[in-house]
Design a protein around this motif. Sequence first.
Motif, PDB file in Angstrom:
ATOM      1  N   THR A 145       0.829  -1.205   0.000  1.00 23.67           N
ATOM      2  CA  THR A 145       0.000   0.000   0.000  1.00 23.67           C
ATOM      3  C   THR A 145       0.864   1.256   0.000  1.00 23.67           C
ATOM      4  N   LEU A 146       1.962   1.233   0.768  1.00 18.39           N
ATOM      5  CA  LEU A 146       2.872   2.387   0.814  1.00 18.39           C
ATOM      6  C   LEU A 146       3.442   2.672  -0.581  1.00 18.39           C
ATOM      7  N   VAL A 147       3.848   1.601  -1.280  1.00 20.26           N
ATOM      8  CA  VAL A 147       4.384   1.772  -2.635  1.00 20.26           C
ATOM      9  C   VAL A 147       3.283   2.265  -3.572  1.00 20.26           C
ATOM     10  N   ARG A 148       2.063   1.755  -3.401  1.00 17.43           N
ATOM     11  CA  ARG A 148       0.942   2.231  -4.224  1.00 17.43           C
ATOM     12  C   ARG A 148       0.638   3.712  -3.942  1.00 17.43           C
ATOM     13  N   LEU A 149       0.809   4.118  -2.682  1.00 22.57           N
ATOM     14  CA  LEU A 149       0.621   5.540  -2.350  1.00 22.57           C
ATOM     15  C   LEU A 149       1.619   6.396  -3.120  1.00 22.57           C
ATOM     16  N   ALA A 150       2.872   5.904  -3.177  1.00 25.04           N
ATOM     17  CA  ALA A 150       3.895   6.632  -3.929  1.00 25.04           C
ATOM     18  C   ALA A 150       3.526   6.695  -5.405  1.00 25.04           C
ATOM     19  N   ASN A 152       0.503   6.585  -6.684  1.00 21.97           N
ATOM     20  CA  ASN A 152      -0.644   7.459  -6.902  1.00 21.97           C
ATOM     21  C   ASN A 152      -0.350   8.920  -6.596  1.00 21.97           C
ATOM     22  N   LEU A 153       0.551   9.170  -5.627  1.00 25.41           N
ATOM     23  CA  LEU A 153       0.974  10.546  -5.386  1.00 25.41           C
ATOM     24  C   LEU A 153       1.750  11.054  -6.601  1.00 25.41           C
ATOM     25  N   GLY A 154       2.541  10.152  -7.184  1.00 24.41           N
ATOM     26  CA  GLY A 154       3.241  10.501  -8.415  1.00 24.41           C
ATOM     27  C   GLY A 154       2.266  10.774  -9.545  1.00 24.41           C
ATOM     28  N   PHE A 155       1.233   9.931  -9.652  1.00 24.13           N
ATOM     29  CA  PHE A 155       0.209  10.138 -10.675  1.00 24.13           C
ATOM     30  C   PHE A 155      -0.596  11.413 -10.419  1.00 24.13           C
ATOM     31  N   ALA A 156      -0.711  11.785  -9.138  1.00 20.32           N
ATOM     32  CA  ALA A 156      -1.432  13.030  -8.815  1.00 20.32           C
ATOM     33  C   ALA A 156      -0.691  14.234  -9.387  1.00 20.32           C
ATOM     34  N   ALA A 157       0.646  14.171  -9.360  1.00 21.77           N
ATOM     35  CA  ALA A 157       1.447  15.276  -9.886  1.00 21.77           C
ATOM     36  C   ALA A 157       1.656  15.143 -11.395  1.00 21.77           C
ATOM     37  N   ASN A 264      -7.907  11.672  -8.284  1.00 22.50           N
ATOM     38  CA  ASN A 264      -7.777  10.234  -8.014  1.00 22.50           C
ATOM     39  C   ASN A 264      -6.546   9.957  -7.149  1.00 22.50           C
ATOM     40  N   GLY A 265      -5.401  10.537  -7.530  1.00 27.47           N
ATOM     41  CA  GLY A 265      -4.160  10.314  -6.788  1.00 27.47           C
ATOM     42  C   GLY A 265      -4.201  10.852  -5.370  1.00 27.47           C
ATOM     43  N   LEU A 266      -4.787  12.028  -5.191  1.00 28.77           N
ATOM     44  CA  LEU A 266      -4.863  12.629  -3.851  1.00 28.77           C
ATOM     45  C   LEU A 266      -5.802  11.852  -2.930  1.00 28.77           C
ATOM     46  N   MET A 267      -6.929  11.391  -3.464  1.00 33.51           N
ATOM     47  CA  MET A 267      -7.844  10.571  -2.662  1.00 33.51           C
ATOM     48  C   MET A 267      -7.143   9.318  -2.153  1.00 33.51           C
ATOM     49  N   ILE A 268      -6.374   8.693  -3.042  1.00 33.54           N
ATOM     50  CA  ILE A 268      -5.660   7.473  -2.662  1.00 33.54           C
ATOM     51  C   ILE A 268      -4.603   7.775  -1.602  1.00 33.54           C
ATOM     52  N   PHE A 269      -3.915   8.897  -1.758  1.00 35.96           N
ATOM     53  CA  PHE A 269      -2.875   9.265  -0.798  1.00 35.96           C
ATOM     54  C   PHE A 269      -3.446   9.403   0.617  1.00 35.96           C
ATOM     55  N   GLY A 323     -13.076   1.992  -5.905  1.00 37.64           N
ATOM     56  CA  GLY A 323     -12.922   0.652  -6.469  1.00 37.64           C
ATOM     57  C   GLY A 323     -11.462   0.261  -6.579  1.00 37.64           C
ATOM     58  N   GLU A 324     -10.632   1.198  -7.026  1.00 39.66           N
ATOM     59  CA  GLU A 324      -9.190   0.972  -7.146  1.00 39.66           C
ATOM     60  C   GLU A 324      -8.561   0.713  -5.777  1.00 39.66           C
ATOM     61  N   MET A 325      -8.955   1.498  -4.761  1.00 37.03           N
ATOM     62  CA  MET A 325      -8.383   1.342  -3.416  1.00 37.03           C
ATOM     63  C   MET A 325      -8.756  -0.001  -2.790  1.00 37.03           C
ATOM     64  N   PHE A 326      -9.928  -0.515  -3.133  1.00 33.29           N
ATOM     65  CA  PHE A 326     -10.347  -1.813  -2.617  1.00 33.29           C
ATOM     66  C   PHE A 326      -9.718  -2.963  -3.410  1.00 33.29           C
ATOM     67  N   ALA A 327      -9.615  -2.792  -4.742  1.00 38.57           N
ATOM     68  CA  ALA A 327      -9.205  -3.913  -5.593  1.00 38.57           C
ATOM     69  C   ALA A 327      -7.699  -4.137  -5.620  1.00 38.57           C
TER      70      ALA A 327
END
Length: 410
Positions: A145-150, A152-157, A264-269, A323-327
């Motif tokens: 999850t930590l790596v996915r946060l990185a 998605n934070l990257g995708f946010a920017a 999307n990226g910020l919500m995930i973060f 959906g992405e955060m759950f799947a």
Amino acid sequence: MLKTGIQRYINNFRGFSREIWILTLITFINRAGTMVLPFLSKYLKEDLHFSYTEVGWIMVCFGTGSIIGSWLGGKLSDKIGFYKIMIFSLFTTGILLFFIEFITTFTGLCIGMFVLLVIADMFRPAMFVSLGAYTKPENRTKALTLVRLAINLGFAAGPAMGGLIIMSIGYRGLFWVDGGTCIIAILIFWLKVKEKKKSPFIDKKHPDDVLTHSVFKDKPFMIFLFTCLVSGVLFFQVFTTIPLYHKEQFNLTEFQTGLLLTMNGLMIFFLEMPIVSYVERHKISKVKVVATGCFLMAVSLFLMLINSWAGILIIMMIFMTFGEMFAFPFSNSVALSRAPKGHEGRYMAIYTMSYSLAHIVSSKAGFGIIEFYKPDGYPKNWTFMGILGMLGMLCGLWVYQLIQKEKESI
């Protein structure tokens, strides 16, 4: 109350090794520079003027290369180690991206995208195996999850910056930024993380880590891969058909499309790690959570049938993001937990191949439906994808029942 909430959020990030934090940092750098993928279909259609069918075929080559790369990455990770594969893959990908921008023919791009993705997607299974080597079993889902946060934070920017780069210097600038960040990220990894042959965290007392010795005889896992495939097909619509729909139906700019991906990226973060911690604490079935994620993605695409109000794009993205955060984080964890020791690379290769196949199905089916049913192609595509998502959810619930029977028979 606010202070307690912030402290609880921070506590979710404790207990990781130094290597995991470095892996997270390089993942963020790499993904912040990943600007080609979100705009690839728009680049091919609007800048190079390919037809929907040609765009679909280039994306098929993209996905086919991804499948082969994922398989090679997993196989070679078990044979020569994840460390060498990660360095070779990301460094070579950076170099190749510098050359891709000069290819503008249909045949050239089919070959170029295929070769690029063979090399690039060797990285993914190797990276998943590295998480197993540098984390304790009980921290594995959180590390994923930590790596996915990185990511998605990257995708946010990334997409918002990508939109601005396109509007200022054109699509070609994206290839240079993407390639440069690949090389910078892997150089940091090579300098700061030493190769580890064997994990110090292997724990023979965790029965969930050894369930079967052949991935193809693991029936629940094979059915579970179908649910993963479906969730991938639905999610990748965000990068294939949906950006074009934004322009054609609502006349959105690249920057506005990028802002939706930024949301999307910020919500995930902010939300994904607390969700993962909640599921872990309450011991909720991860397979059930993945099935719920598939259902939410289906709902998000059914919402796209409302085509007279642009605000629906925000609501749709909220459903898609949940959906992405759950799947995705939990499907990673389920796949890794079923792999026997020494076969993690093979399991993670087949798992990542399901998402590579999703790239092919998502673009080819999506663009094919849109082309075939013109002028009503987009509504037909959203309906098809929504029904497919419901089927994926049912398969996920079936897998849950099979795993429960496995536990009862032990």
